[in-house]
Design an enzyme around this catalytic site. Structure first.
Site, PDB file in Angstrom:
ATOM      1  N   TYR A 124      25.537 -35.466  22.622  1.00 53.98           N
ATOM      2  CA  TYR A 124      24.941 -34.799  21.473  1.00 53.98           C
ATOM      3  C   TYR A 124      25.613 -35.398  20.236  1.00 53.98           C
ATOM      4  O   TYR A 124      26.840 -35.418  20.144  1.00 53.98           O
ATOM      5  CB  TYR A 124      25.196 -33.295  21.500  1.00 53.98           C
ATOM      6  CG  TYR A 124      24.358 -32.521  22.484  1.00 53.98           C
ATOM      7  CD1 TYR A 124      22.968 -32.530  22.397  1.00 53.98           C
ATOM      8  CD2 TYR A 124      24.953 -31.746  23.474  1.00 53.98           C
ATOM      9  CE1 TYR A 124      22.196 -31.804  23.280  1.00 53.98           C
ATOM     10  CE2 TYR A 124      24.184 -31.006  24.367  1.00 53.98           C
ATOM     11  CZ  TYR A 124      22.807 -31.041  24.263  1.00 53.98           C
ATOM     12  OH  TYR A 124      22.049 -30.314  25.133  1.00 53.98           O
ATOM     13  N   ASP A 154      16.105 -34.995  22.121  1.00 54.41           N
ATOM     14  CA  ASP A 154      15.096 -33.938  22.099  1.00 54.41           C
ATOM     15  C   ASP A 154      15.669 -32.597  21.630  1.00 54.41           C
ATOM     16  O   ASP A 154      15.079 -31.545  21.862  1.00 54.41           O
ATOM     17  CB  ASP A 154      14.459 -33.761  23.487  1.00 54.41           C
ATOM     18  CG  ASP A 154      15.474 -33.378  24.563  1.00 54.41           C
ATOM     19  OD1 ASP A 154      16.662 -33.195  24.228  1.00 54.41           O
ATOM     20  OD2 ASP A 154      15.078 -33.271  25.743  1.00 54.41           O
ATOM     21  N   HIS A 167      14.189 -31.651  28.581  1.00 54.35           N
ATOM     22  CA  HIS A 167      15.424 -30.860  28.557  1.00 54.35           C
ATOM     23  C   HIS A 167      15.359 -29.696  29.552  1.00 54.35           C
ATOM     24  O   HIS A 167      15.851 -28.601  29.300  1.00 54.35           O
ATOM     25  CB  HIS A 167      15.668 -30.321  27.139  1.00 54.35           C
ATOM     26  CG  HIS A 167      17.117 -30.254  26.752  1.00 54.35           C
ATOM     27  ND1 HIS A 167      17.719 -31.185  25.956  1.00 54.35           N
ATOM     28  CD2 HIS A 167      18.088 -29.361  27.056  1.00 54.35           C
ATOM     29  CE1 HIS A 167      18.983 -30.874  25.765  1.00 54.35           C
ATOM     30  NE2 HIS A 167      19.243 -29.762  26.434  1.00 54.35           N
TER      31      HIS A 167
END
Length: 506
Positions: free
Chosen positions: A248, A276, A367
């Site tokens: 991330y 995403d 995800h």
């Protein structure tokens, strides 16, 4: 003692619990974690999980709540050394009397009566056991999807729209389903994809998955939001065991650069940048669990503006940069030689753009159905992507992976027939770990291998390179109104959303 004054531990002596308890105000806040005292007065405002949970344990032992959520190196990384106050005599710390919890008593009874490991014959079995034996907050975090959870369920059911066209009279005496992913030889074309907060399900956390991956020679993707520290997971690897890293991207690019460079030094074989999640989705089961006792493996750089009522996922993700865009890719390529893979691509046009940008791979993923509800399943996107790449003769320019909803070896085979290099599997291994620990992970992986060998024989292929689009019928895949066979196992373990005042069925 004012928190601005030097905190000095008596020489040759541990802190007494009564002294720690005096520091329990907003302007003077100490906590005990793993038998050591910390002054967190100034840190409260920057805590990614909010200051309320810290104040709940002001002057007290916070270890039990801290342990499942925070990697062991969190305090060393994010709390200055002068706030590390030293050891505490835990025998002098007053134990709080926990109120009786009938739900917890019922859970413990279910644990005592849980099925033996050998009674689990497929990945859904582990989910069924985990659903009955995990703590409510942990189950809510692991099992939740976005909004109405349509995408989460479609990820699985989409595979049921693909039918096989088996070959007959093939020599399938010897089956070899080993493959190579990002240059690494693997025993089977799946990897343990990144999933956060492993200690919610097992006190050892992600290192359990590391050990299972080593035994079965599969790749583990290390999550940014792991309960174990990154180095702890790397240290648990053996024999040059391959590991990838999920990233991330932090708003503070220097933090991101340090993470990436450190990963490369540790020998990580692939950098999977999550694309995403500019904001984490609404996962209502998680939100209803009122799980606010959260922290993370990373430092927030945005203050304390996150709405902590939004559940564990949002509380630990306030550092993620919503400004991440295509223009950032050259910078990533400049700071690392690791293969770069974009995780969370959901349309053909973005796969083409990723190839043009020179990345090494993409993961077709929504995800796990935890972001945008009504996003298409990865397998459906794959069926659309590969013909376009083949028309351009681009199918070998990039490695394509898929995750979300994989529960059977037939799912793996279908993805490979359509052109995927491999598939990511996340929740099933979490559930196996949560219910049975390492033996559960071991059995789950072995069950997939056993299924893989059988189904390779039945489809008429003896090796991965023989899998191709002629072996599957995908005509129903893009027709969202098409009826598919009812999946009894999947429906039985699915945990429906509930309304206020209702109780989830166990």
């Amino acid at each position: 003692m004012n928190h601005n004054e030097p905190n000095k531990q008596p020489k040759s002596q541990k802190w007494d619990g009564s002294e720690i308890s005096k520091h329990s105000t907003d302007s003077d806040c100490w906590v005990i974690i793993h038998g050591r005292a910390y002054d967190v007065t100034e840190f409260k405002a920057d805590h990614p999980g909010g200051s309320a949970i810290i104040m709940k344990f002001a002057g007290k032992d916070a270890t039990e709540t801290y342990e499942p959520i925070h990697p062991p190196d969190t305090l060393d990384k994010f709390l200055s050394k002068d706030k590390h106050l030293g050891e505490v005599d835990m025998s002098s710390v007053e134990k709080e009397q926990e109120p009786e919890d009938p739900d917890e008593e019922d859970r413990q009874e279910r644990i005592r009566r849980m099925p033996i490991l050998e009674s689990c014959y497929n990945l859904m079995d582990f989910e069924a056991v985990a659903r009955r034996t995990m703590k409510k907050t942990a189950w809510a975090y692991y099992s939740s999807g976005a909004d109405d959870e349509i995408t989460m369920r479609e990820n699985h059911s989409a595979y049921h729209k693909i039918w096989f066209r088996p070959r007959i009279l093939q020599n399938v005496e010897n089956i070899d389903f080993s493959t190579t992913m990002l240059g690494t030889k693997c025993s089977i074309p799946f990897y343990v994809t990144a999933t956060a907060l492993g200690k919610l399900g097992n006190p050892e956390g992600e290192v359990v998955l590391t050990r299972g991956a080593h035994k079965h020679n599969v790749v583990q993707m290390i999550p940014t939001l792991a309960s174990c520290s990154f180095d702890e997971i790397c240290d648990a690897a053996k024999d040059a065991q391959p590991q990838w890293m999920q990233l991330y991207v932090n708003k503070d690019r220097k933090i991101t650069e340090n993470i990436v460079r450190h990963a490369e030094k540790r020998g990580i074989k692939g950098l999977f940048i999550t694309v995403d999640a500019p904001q984490l989705g609404r996962r209502e089961k998680d939100m209803r669990s009122k799980f606010q006792d959260v922290g993370s493996n990373v430092q927030s750089t945005s203050g304390d503006n996150t709405d902590r009522s939004q559940g564990a996922a949002r509380a630990i993700s306030s550092f993620i940069d919503p400004g991440l865009n295509w223009d950032d890719l050259p910078w990533f390529k400049s700071i690392t030689k690791m293969p770069i893979i974009l995780k969370g691509v959901q349309r053909v046009e973005d796969v083409i753009r990723a190839i043009e940008a020179g990345v090494d791979g993409v993961v077709l993923s929504n995800h796990g159905g935890r972001q945008l509800d009504f996003a298409r399943s990865g397998i459906e996107v794959l069926a659309e992507v590969m013909p376009v790449l083949r028309e351009r003769n681009w199918e070998d320019r990039i490695e394509i992976y898929v995750d979300g909803g994989v529960r059977r070896a037939t799912d793996i085979i279908k993805a490979l027939c359509l052109g995927a290099k491999g598939v990511g599997i996340g929740r099933p291994f979490l559930y196996a770990m949560s219910a049975y620990g390492l033996p559960g992970v071991d059995r789950a992986m072995q069950l997939l291998k056993d299924e893989m060998e059988m189904n390779m024989r039945l489809i008429g292929c003896s090796s991965i390179d023989q899998l191709n689009p002629t072996l599957v019928d995908t005509r129903a895949l893009s027709m969202h109104t098409t009826q598919v066979p009812s999946d009894t196992l999947g429906l039985n373990v699915y945990d429906p959303l509930v309304n206020p005042g209702e109780k989830a069925k166990l």
